[in-house]
Design a protein around this motif. Structure first.
Motif, mmCIF file in Angstrom:
data_model
loop_
_atom_site.group_PDB
_atom_site.id
_atom_site.type_symbol
_atom_site.label_atom_id
_atom_site.label_comp_id
_atom_site.label_asym_id
_atom_site.label_seq_id
_atom_site.Cartn_x
_atom_site.Cartn_y
_atom_site.Cartn_z
ATOM 1 N N TYR A 60 -14.507 5.553 -30.693
ATOM 2 C CA TYR A 60 -13.413 5.774 -30.143
ATOM 3 C C TYR A 60 -14.247 6.137 -28.564
ATOM 4 O O TYR A 60 -14.638 7.281 -28.241
ATOM 5 C CB TYR A 60 -12.653 7.237 -30.524
ATOM 6 N N TYR B 8 -6.086 0.360 -28.109
ATOM 7 C CA TYR B 8 -6.673 1.715 -28.338
ATOM 8 C C TYR B 8 -7.545 2.244 -29.169
ATOM 9 O O TYR B 8 -7.872 3.235 -29.232
ATOM 10 C CB TYR B 8 -5.328 2.038 -29.661
ATOM 11 N N ASP C 160 -8.725 9.017 -23.909
ATOM 12 C CA ASP C 160 -8.801 10.266 -23.872
ATOM 13 C C ASP C 160 -8.071 11.072 -24.919
ATOM 14 O O ASP C 160 -7.558 12.324 -24.558
ATOM 15 C CB ASP C 160 -8.460 10.755 -22.915
ATOM 16 N N ASP C 161 -7.533 10.079 -26.052
ATOM 17 C CA ASP C 161 -6.242 12.005 -27.059
ATOM 18 C C ASP C 161 -6.178 10.257 -27.533
ATOM 19 O O ASP C 161 -5.869 9.619 -28.420
ATOM 20 C CB ASP C 161 -5.125 11.226 -26.790
ATOM 21 N N TYR C 162 -7.406 11.007 -28.850
ATOM 22 C CA TYR C 162 -7.968 10.539 -30.680
ATOM 23 C C TYR C 162 -6.677 10.625 -30.907
ATOM 24 O O TYR C 162 -6.117 9.423 -31.650
ATOM 25 C CB TYR C 162 -8.458 11.042 -30.569
ATOM 26 N N GLU C 163 -5.811 11.504 -31.061
ATOM 27 C CA GLU C 163 -4.646 11.800 -32.027
ATOM 28 C C GLU C 163 -3.968 10.603 -31.767
ATOM 29 O O GLU C 163 -2.436 9.949 -32.590
ATOM 30 C CB GLU C 163 -4.199 13.222 -31.773
ATOM 31 N N ALA C 164 -3.191 10.814 -30.866
ATOM 32 C CA ALA C 164 -1.998 9.662 -29.898
ATOM 33 C C ALA C 164 -2.200 8.282 -29.723
ATOM 34 O O ALA C 164 -1.428 7.766 -30.669
ATOM 35 C CB ALA C 164 -2.055 10.329 -27.948
ATOM 36 N N ASP C 165 -3.986 8.136 -30.219
ATOM 37 C CA ASP C 165 -4.139 6.829 -30.162
ATOM 38 C C ASP C 165 -3.879 5.849 -31.678
ATOM 39 O O ASP C 165 -4.046 5.136 -31.663
ATOM 40 C CB ASP C 165 -5.058 5.899 -29.476
#
Length: 157
Positions: A105, A81, A108-113
């Motif tokens: 990090y 992730y 491309d999608d910090y919150e989702a990962d």
């Protein structure tokens, strides 16, 4: 602890964080470089994340022992992730132990990962071991969190 001591402790934490170059960045930087063919290309810099939490003195040795032999499933989730260059440091300030973490990090999608990591069953078991060792700062505790993000004040490559 009186307000002056609490304020001085927080100032020490933030000064130490700056000196150690820990960072928390909300936006990712881009830089234009040339690829192998000499054509311009955009390179996305990693999002740098720095956080702080307290550490129970009674649990310090156990916490260090856990991290000396981190479970492979936890390491796999971190890699899967998009977390790289992850470090956790321990420091004592005025008789109290603090953990400072830093990672980069690259996704491309910090919150989702972060939600995917939190949903990983091995990571959940790991947190059952590590969370009782940690003493969240008041602002994290108020949000039901363990780690408090830090503001990036300096970075250089």
């Amino acid at each position: 602890m009186n307000r002056l001591n609490m304020r001085n402790n927080l100032i020490c934490l933030y000064l130490l964080a700056g000196l150690l170059l820990f960072s928390c960045q909300t936006a990712r930087d881009t830089d234009t470089t040339k690829d192998e063919s000499g054509e311009p290309s955009t390179v996305t810099e990693p999002q740098r994340v720095g956080m702080v939490t307290g550490l129970s003195p009674e649990k310090a040795e156990y916490y260090k022992k856990l991290h000396a032999d981190t479970w492979e499933g936890v390491l796999a989730a971190i890699r899967q992730y998009n977390i790289r260059n992850y470090s956790i440091y321990l420091h004592e300030i005025e008789g109290k132990l603090y953990l400072f973490s830093y990672y980069e990090y690259i996704g491309d999608d910090y919150e989702a990962d972060m939600k995917r990591i939190a949903a990983d069953t091995t990571t959940q078991r790991w947190w059952q071991e590590t969370d009782p060792c940690q003493l969240p700062l008041p602002e994290a505790l108020a949000k039901g969190e363990v780690w408090t993000p830090m503001e990036e004040v300096f970075h250089t490559n």
